[in-house]
Design a protein around this motif. Structure first.
Motif: not given
Length: 197
Positions: A22-39, A188-193
Motif C-alpha cells: 500500500v505504501i509506495n516511495k518515489g515522486h508522486f502527483l497526488l489527487t490534491s495536485g500536490k507532490h509527495s515522496d510517498t503514495y 520523474p513525476l508519476v501520477k498514480p491516482g
C-alpha cells in the motif's frame, strides 16, 4: 453486520499495508495536485475481500452509535469501501462520480430528504473529493452524520465540519509543485491516482 469491538493497533495496520504494498516511495502527483515522496495505494487493500472486510469493519465500529441509512463514497476510491461499510452497518451503498467536473449521483441513485448519510473515502489528504460529496448530500437534503476513511494523511488538519474518523492517521509530507524538492532534483513525476487533471 459489525463484528466485535476490538480496534486494530497502528502497528497491525502498518504491517498489513507493508504486506500488500500500500505504501509506495518515489515522486508522486497526488489527487490534491500536490507532490509527495510517498503514495498510499489503498486500492491494493480491496484486491482481497478479507482485508476489505477488516478495514471496513474498523470504520463501521467507529460509527456504531449512529443511525446510518446510506453510505456513499466518491468514485473510484470510495466505491468498494462504501459498499462494504454499508453491508456491515445494514445501509444502502452509493457512489458519487464526476460529470463535467461536478460530483453527481447517476445511475438512478438517490438520497431521500432526512436520510442519515456516512461519507467514506480510502485516503484523505486535503479532503477535496469528500467535501464535494458532502456538498452533494447537503444539496439533496440528506443529513451527513460523519466522514470515515481508512487513512487520514492530512495530519489532522482537514475539517469537514462533521465528525471525522479514520482507521489510521499517517503524516506524509506533501509539497506545492513550485516548492517540491523532488522536482528540483529532477526525479520523474508519476501520477498514480484515478482523477484526470
Amino acid at each position: 453486520m459489525i463484528k466485535g469491538d476490538e480496534k486494530m493497533e497502528r502497528e497491525e495496520v502498518l504491517e498489513i499495508f507493508s504486506k500488500l504494498g500500500v505504501i509506495n516511495k518515489g515522486h508522486f502527483l497526488l489527487t490534491s495536485g500536490k507532490h509527495s515522496d510517498t503514495y498510499l495505494q489503498c486500492a491494493k487493500i480491496f484486491q482481497y475481500p478479507k482485508y476489505s472486510e477488516i478495514f471496513s469493519n474498523e470504520l463501521a465500529l467507529k460509527f456504531k452509535d449512529y443511525k446510518i441509512d446510506v453510505v456513499i463514497g466518491p468514485a473510484i476510491g470510495g466505491i468498494i469501501l462504501a459498499y462494504e461499510v454499508a453491508r456491515q452497518v445494514g445501509a444502502k451503498a452509493l457512489f458519487a462520480e464526476r460529470e463535467e467536473g461536478v460530483m453527481k449521483l447517476r445511475r438512478g441513485f438517490e438520497i431521500k430528504e432526512g436520510e442519515n448519510v456516512l461519507v467514506v473515502e480510502d485516503v484523505v489528504t486535503t479532503g477535496g473529493s469528500v467535501k464535494e460529496v458532502i456538498k452533494l448530500v447537503n444539496s439533496l437534503k440528506g443529513n451527513v452524520v460523519g466522514v470515515g476513511s481508512i487513512v487520514d494523511r492530512s495530519d489532522g488538519k482537514v475539517n469537514f465540519e462533521v465528525l471525522f474518523k479514520s482507521v489510521v492517521s499517517l503524516y506524509v509530507e506533501a509539497f506545492e509543485k513550485e516548492e517540491c524538492p523532488l522536482c528540483k532534483e529532477g526525479i520523474p513525476l508519476v501520477k498514480p491516482g484515478s482523477r484526470k487533471f
